[in-house]
Every structure is written in structure tokens, then in C-alpha cells.
Enzyme design. Structure first.
Site, PDB file in Angstrom:
ATOM      1  N   CYS A   1      -1.981  -4.783  -5.647  1.00 20.63           N
ATOM      2  CA  CYS A   1      -2.710  -5.985  -4.869  1.00 20.63           C
ATOM      3  C   CYS A   1      -1.451  -6.950  -4.886  1.00 20.63           C
ATOM      4  O   CYS A   1      -0.459  -6.991  -5.727  1.00 20.63           O
ATOM      5  CB  CYS A   1      -3.817  -6.314  -5.769  1.00 20.63           C
TER       6      CYS A   1
ATOM      7  N   CYS B   1      -6.921  -7.200 -10.755  1.00 21.55           N
ATOM      8  CA  CYS B   1      -5.999  -8.365 -10.971  1.00 21.55           C
ATOM      9  C   CYS B   1      -6.546  -9.403 -11.796  1.00 21.55           C
ATOM     10  O   CYS B   1      -5.657 -10.103 -12.506  1.00 21.55           O
ATOM     11  CB  CYS B   1      -6.135  -8.905  -9.481  1.00 21.55           C
TER      12      CYS B   1
ATOM     13  N   GLU C   1      -1.750 -10.034  -5.792  1.00 16.58           N
ATOM     14  CA  GLU C   1      -1.925 -10.808  -7.225  1.00 16.58           C
ATOM     15  C   GLU C   1      -0.841 -10.062  -8.211  1.00 16.58           C
ATOM     16  O   GLU C   1      -0.028 -10.644  -8.953  1.00 16.58           O
ATOM     17  CB  GLU C   1      -3.322 -11.063  -7.550  1.00 16.58           C
TER      18      GLU C   1
ATOM     19  N   CYS D   1      -9.565  -9.002  -7.314  1.00 19.88           N
ATOM     20  CA  CYS D   1     -10.382  -7.980  -7.576  1.00 19.88           C
ATOM     21  C   CYS D   1     -10.557  -7.754  -9.036  1.00 19.88           C
ATOM     22  O   CYS D   1      -9.883  -8.618  -9.897  1.00 19.88           O
ATOM     23  CB  CYS D   1      -9.738  -6.564  -7.173  1.00 19.88           C
TER      24      CYS D   1
ATOM     25  N   GLU E   1       1.026  -1.186  -0.019  1.00 20.32           N
ATOM     26  CA  GLU E   1       0.118   0.147  -0.168  1.00 20.32           C
ATOM     27  C   GLU E   1       0.807   1.222   0.024  1.00 20.32           C
ATOM     28  O   GLU E   1       1.955   1.230   0.209  1.00 20.32           O
ATOM     29  CB  GLU E   1      -0.920   0.088   1.290  1.00 20.32           C
TER      30      GLU E   1
HETATM   31  N1  THU Z   1      -6.105  -6.309  -2.212  1.00 15.98           N
HETATM   32  C1  THU Z   1      -5.266  -7.433  -2.820  1.00 15.98           C
HETATM   33  O1  THU Z   1      -4.110  -7.510  -2.623  1.00 15.98           O
HETATM   34  N2  THU Z   1      -5.726  -8.377  -3.370  1.00 15.98           N
HETATM   35  C2  THU Z   1      -7.057  -8.457  -3.862  1.00 15.98           C
HETATM   36  O2  THU Z   1      -7.657  -9.107  -4.695  1.00 15.98           O
HETATM   37  C3  THU Z   1      -8.178  -7.572  -3.165  1.00 15.98           C
HETATM   38  C4  THU Z   1      -7.540  -6.260  -2.465  1.00 15.98           C
HETATM   39  C5  THU Z   1      -5.609  -5.574  -1.312  1.00 15.98           C
HETATM   40  C6  THU Z   1      -5.523  -4.231  -2.115  1.00 15.98           C
HETATM   41  C7  THU Z   1      -5.480  -3.166  -0.746  1.00 15.98           C
HETATM   42  O3  THU Z   1      -4.052  -3.052  -0.338  1.00 15.98           O
HETATM   43  C8  THU Z   1      -6.286  -4.274   0.090  1.00 15.98           C
HETATM   44  O4  THU Z   1      -6.262  -5.271  -0.292  1.00 15.98           O
HETATM   45  C9  THU Z   1      -7.557  -3.627   0.524  1.00 15.98           C
HETATM   46  O5  THU Z   1      -8.268  -3.358  -0.552  1.00 15.98           O
END
Ligand code: THU
Length: 165
Positions: free
Chosen positions: A76, A118, A78, A115, A67
């Protein structure tokens, strides 16, 4: 005369009661994804995601969400994994990707799915390597989803083929 017909899209996936019901290889990968959630950098959402891939050359690659104080800069787990895999082992394709997560309580009891962004990145990777990426999705405990290929999660998708139409 104008006419219209309905089209339908559906897909099947496997739901296991727990990690114990998985094949040995998939269980090992999900266990590694659970562990890797602990090194996610998620100080803003407290949603710690870990993704681990097994490659065709036998290598294991790990990714976590990263983040940023400027929220849209975050990536993310992935997509961080897809990028590092393609950079480290450009000749190998991903056989299986396991994804896990935990919240601020340090645990989770049901799977989450990648998401939309991804899913698009996974699709590009599948097409680039012409190989399906199996997904193993699970919390730190509880049932596990196994999806045969990530592209099943993105019907009517936009790909490089569309750019040449
Ligand atoms: N996030 C992921 O790393 N992968 C996902 O498939 C969904 C969301 C992360 C993004 C962000 O850092 C946190 O989860 C909240 O959305």
C-alpha cells in the site's frame, strides 16, 4: 460472583467540506497526495493511492501503492511511505500524512481510510518515534477527514509491549 461490564471506545475527527477549508500546510500536503496518485503502480486494481508525509525536519516524502502480478506481494501507499521515510530520514518523525486516491475514472469524491495492515504499521511508527501522526484523508475532490493521530483508528491494538507480558 462473576460480573461483566461494557466498555466503549469512540473517537472524534474533523470533517471539512473541501480542501479549501484546511489549514495551508494540510491543504498543500493533500494536494501533493492527489498529484502523486498519478504515479501509483496499480495495473491490477486500477485503485491508485498516493500518500505524502511532512516530517519534523521539514522534508516531504511521497509514497504510492506498488502492485505485483503475485497480488499479495503488493504494498500500500502508506506502508511504502513509512518504509522510505524511516530509511531516508531515520532521525525525523512524521508530523502529518495526507492520503488520496483515484479509481480507473481518474477521480474520487470521498475519503478512504488506511487498511488494517497499514493501521498496524502506522501505530508501530507512532510508538517508535513517540509522536502522533496526523492523518488528512481526501479524494481528488470533496470532503476531507482530519484525524489527530493514526492510532485512534486501531483500538485494542497489539504492540511490542504485549510481547513482554
Ligand atoms: N491500497 C493502498 O495503497 N492503501 C490503502 O489504504 C488501501 C488499499 C492499495 C492496495 C492495492 O494496491 C489497491 O489499493 C487496492 O486494494
Amino acid at each position: 460472583m462473576n460480573s461483566m461490564k461494557k466498555e466503549q471506545y469512540s473517537f472524534q475527527f474533523d470533517v471539512y467540506d473541501s480542501i479549501d477549508a484546511l489549514s495551508k500546510d494540510d491543504a498543500l500536503l493533500l494536494q501533493q497526495a492527489r498529484v502523486v496518485t498519478q504515479i501509483a503502480y496499480a495495473p491490477y486494481s486500477q485503485f491508485h493511492v498516493g500518500a505524502v508525509a511532512r516530517l519534523s525536519n521539514g522534508e516531504i516524502v511521497k509514497g504510492t501503492n506498488q502492485e505485483n502480478a503475485s497480488f499479495p506481494v503488493s504494498i500500500c501507499a502508506e506502508r511504502s511511505l513509512l518504509s522510505s521515510t524511516a530509511a531516508l530520514f531515520p532521525e525525523a518523525n512524521i508530523e502529518t500524512m495526507a492520503i488520496s486516491y483515484h479509481n480507473q475514472n481518474g477521480h474520487s469524491s470521498e475519503p478512504v481510510s488506511p487498511c488494517g495492515m497499514c493501521r498496524q504499521a502506522l501505530l508501530e511508527h507512532e510508538k517508535r518515534y513517540d509522536h502522533p501522526i496526523k492523518l488528512v484523508l481526501g479524494g481528488t475532490e470533496g470532503k476531507v477527514y482530519v484525524i489527530e493521530r493514526s492510532s485512534l483508528l486501531l483500538p485494542l491494538s497489539f504492540t511490542g509491549d504485549d510481547l513482554r507480558k
